[in-house]
Design an enzyme around this catalytic site. Structure first.
Site, PDB file in Angstrom:
ATOM      1  N   SER A   1      -8.336  -0.258  -5.380  1.00  0.00           N
ATOM      2  CA  SER A   1      -8.661   0.102  -3.997  1.00  0.00           C
ATOM      3  C   SER A   1     -10.159   0.330  -3.853  1.00  0.00           C
ATOM      4  O   SER A   1     -10.946  -0.585  -4.034  1.00  0.00           O
ATOM      5  CB  SER A   1      -7.851   1.320  -3.548  1.00  0.00           C
ATOM      6  OG  SER A   1      -6.514   0.964  -3.291  1.00  0.00           O
TER       7      SER A   1
ATOM      8  N   LYS B   1       0.851  -1.194   0.000  1.00  0.00           N
ATOM      9  CA  LYS B   1       0.000   0.000   0.000  1.00  0.00           C
ATOM     10  C   LYS B   1       0.882   1.239   0.000  1.00  0.00           C
ATOM     11  O   LYS B   1       1.221   1.803   1.048  1.00  0.00           O
ATOM     12  CB  LYS B   1      -0.940  -0.008   1.221  1.00  0.00           C
ATOM     13  CG  LYS B   1      -2.169   0.881   1.006  1.00  0.00           C
ATOM     14  CD  LYS B   1      -2.988   0.387  -0.151  1.00  0.00           C
ATOM     15  CE  LYS B   1      -4.118   1.350  -0.513  1.00  0.00           C
ATOM     16  NZ  LYS B   1      -4.745   0.976  -1.773  1.00  0.00           N
TER      17      LYS B   1
END
Length: 621
Positions: free
Chosen positions: A412, A209
């Site tokens: 996402s 991430k």
């Protein structure tokens, strides 16, 4: 004395009359101006709505600006605004992908259109799946037997991708085909934040991430570098393979390596146009005047325009505009284009409430039998993503099939909103996955302390004692991390349920990992590879619709909004031009990067400060 007062009174009286006359004269001028402007607007709207006359000849593919799934302003209203206020900047224009494709397909069957001329000098670009979809329509046009010609002084990578579908490509003798590869670049602020004494409290789940790395590092982590290198390499290879197939040459002839390009240029003395010709990237080197002469021979001479017979794609009237609402449609098309934010939709973003409202209307409309959800988003607010996802799940539970068509990005939060779908279709070049969550809270207590400003007060608990001017209490930090971890757990659960896998299996391919559409298909994150046409066919199949008709759900801005946006765009196009002369080139690059990059500069508004966002997905050049 009386005479003096009479003189003063007389002067005052005449002055007052003059002022009244001037006031009435100015008001009358404004009234006349308002009437003239109103009549002008009415005439422009009438002319914009009137069908244009198409002459026999070419369809001139003279796109200006970028191609997007959903323009901030519809093409019709944008055209009216430009007619009223003038063109602000070619590079600021947004063109609807679906209008462009529909124009090409209509021209294929139009007897008056005998070919296409790709005039791409003002075309700025589009994401890879959008270019691929336009290329598919160009291939259909060419296969119908009608020729395509591409002309340009030079070609950027996006321009050349479309030009490669032409039967013949012209290039100026002083031009170039700028093929150099893809790259992603992000700004990193750790040292800046340290110097400003800003405390960044980062909470995340996911090894890959990378959206929070700008707050924590001055460079890209090894994990993020490896991940990004993989998918950007796949995008480039897909790009090169398409060009090679279109030009009927090998991938090495398209682009061998940086050294290969240098060696090829050395052989021709640095002549980039001749290098492109020798590499079979273009068919003929010719000046614009020579190209015009050849196009006149092919399409005929237009005496009025003093050019070859042709109709601009902006003037070509569509019989059935794709992005116009059709109340008789049986498949609702709803788009999520941009960063997902809380509240109402704004240009360039996805409003959670606005999008959910459109889905709810489609769910309650008895004429709508299926929902086609078009996603082109790097993600954003977790709360807003969940709002949209909940409405899609309700539509699915109500018996209306939901098909997701992924555009350039569905990463996402863009993947979060896709999870309720009965079926997910992605392009091989779609960037998706990036399943992970992060949160960022910046506090400036040290910055204020350095200049002698301090914050103090009382609170009933540490959880209430939260302010950007004070250090974040340890209890709040623990609470945020628990919330982020719970959000990630929920994310895994949603994906696992929709993909018929266990959370543990999803976790192995999650951790914020970005996947191309091809890899996502191999990992079971999408059901099939395809484009928007395939998604329409699948929605019709699931809903058992014999004759699918699309109903496009989107808000149209008012004319005042259009005029205001044109004024703003004109100011943006003109003012920086005056200032750029005084700024060094590196500073311009930094300013451009800061505009594109989220994080410190975007107004993220999730109430729990939780975001599912892919930083690098939207910055491929």
């Amino acid at each position: 004395m009386r005479v003096l007062w009479r003189m003063i009174a007389s002067i005052f009286k005449w002055t007052w009359r003059v002022l009244n006359f001037v006031r009435e004269f100015i008001l009358n001028l404004f009234l006349i101006l308002l009437i003239v402007v109103s009549v002008g607007i009415w005439l422009q709207v009438s002319s914009a709505n009137a069908p244009a006359e198409v002459q026999k000849g070419a369809l001139t593919f003279d796109l200006s600006g970028v191609v997007v799934d959903k323009p901030s302003v519809s093409n019709k209203l944008s055209k009216i605004g430009r007619q009223l206020l003038g063109a602000s900047s070619d590079r600021l224009k947004e063109n609807s992908l679906f209008d462009v494709v529909d124009a090409i397909r209509q021209a294929k069957d139009d007897d008056k259109i005998t070919g296409i001329v790709l005039d791409l000098q003002n075309f700025t670009g589009a994401d890879q799946p959008s270019l691929q979809y336009i290329g598919k329509a160009l291939r259909e046009f060419r296969d119908s037997g009608k020729p395509i010609y591409a002309t340009g002084d030079s070609y950027s990578q996006a321009q050349y991708y479309l030009a490669s579908f032409a039967n013949k490509i012209y290039l100026s003798p002083q031009g170039t085909v700028d093929l150099h590869g893809f790259a992603t670049n992000s700004l990193y602020y750790k040292t800046l934040l340290d110097k400003l004494k800003v405390s960044s409290h980062v909470f995340r789940v996911g090894t890959y991430k990378s959206a929070v790395e700008p707050f924590l590092r001055d460079d890209m982590s090894l994990a993020a570098r490896d991940s990004d290198s993989r998918w950007i390499g796949e995008l480039w290879q897909n790009y090169v393979n398409t060009l090679a197939a279109n030009r009927q040459i090998t991938a090495d002839q398209v682009f061998l390596s940086a050294q290969g390009v240098l060696d090829g240029l050395n052989k021709v003395g640095g002549d980039s146009a001749q290098y492109a010709k020798d590499s079979k990237l273009v068919d003929e080197l010719a000046s614009p005047s020579v190209v015009d002469q050849q196009l006149v021979k092919i399409f005929g001479w237009d005496k009025e325009a003093k050019d070859y017979n042709g109709t601009s794609i902006y003037d070509y009237p569509l019989k059935n505009t794709p992005t116009t609402d059709d109340n008789d449609g049986n498949i609702a098309v709803i788009g999520a284009n941009g960063t997902i934010m809380e509240g109402e939709e704004t240009p360039g973003s996805v409003g959670g409430d606005t999008t959910a409202k459109g889905i709810r209307e489609a769910r309650l409309d008895p004429k709508i039998k299926a929902i086609l959800f078009r996603v082109n988003s790097p993600g954003g607010s977790v709360t807003a993503s969940e709002t949209i996802r909940g409405e899609l799940a309700a539509a699915k539970a109500a018996g209306k099939p939901v098909v997701v068509s992924m555009g350039g990005m569905a990463a996402s939060g863009g993947y979060w909103v896709s999870t309720p779908a009965n079926y997910i279709i992605a392009s091989p070049n779609t960037l998706t996955g990036s399943i992970g969550i992060f949160g960022v809270i910046n506090t400036v207590e040290n910055s204020l302390d350095a200049i002698g400003v301090h914050t103090d007060g009382v609170a009933t608990s540490p959880l209430a004692d939260v302010a950007s001017t004070k250090a974040l209490p340890p209890e709040v930090q623990q609470l945020m991390q628990l919330t982020i971890e719970n959000g990630y757990k929920n994310f895994l659960g949603l994906v696992a349920k929709s993909r018929n896998k266990t959370p543990e299996q999803i976790d192995q391919i999650a951790q914020g990992h970005v996947w191309t559409g091809s890899d996502a298909k191999a990992n079971g994150l999408v059901d099939a590879l395809g484009d928007f046409d395939d998604a329409v066919a699948k929605a019709a199949e699931l809903a058992k619709i014999q004759q699918p008709q699309l109903n496009w759900y989107q808000d149209e801005p008012s004319m005042i909004d259009v005029l205001f946006s044109q004024v703003v765009a004109s100011a943006q196009a003109a003012l920086p031009a005056a200032l750029r002369a005084y700024l060094p080139a590196p500073m311009l690059d930094v300013m451009a990067a800061m505009k594109r990059q989220p994080g410190l500069l975007d107004n993220f508004n999730d109430p729990q400060n939780r975001y599912a966002f892919c930083l690098t997905c939207s910055d491929v050049k």
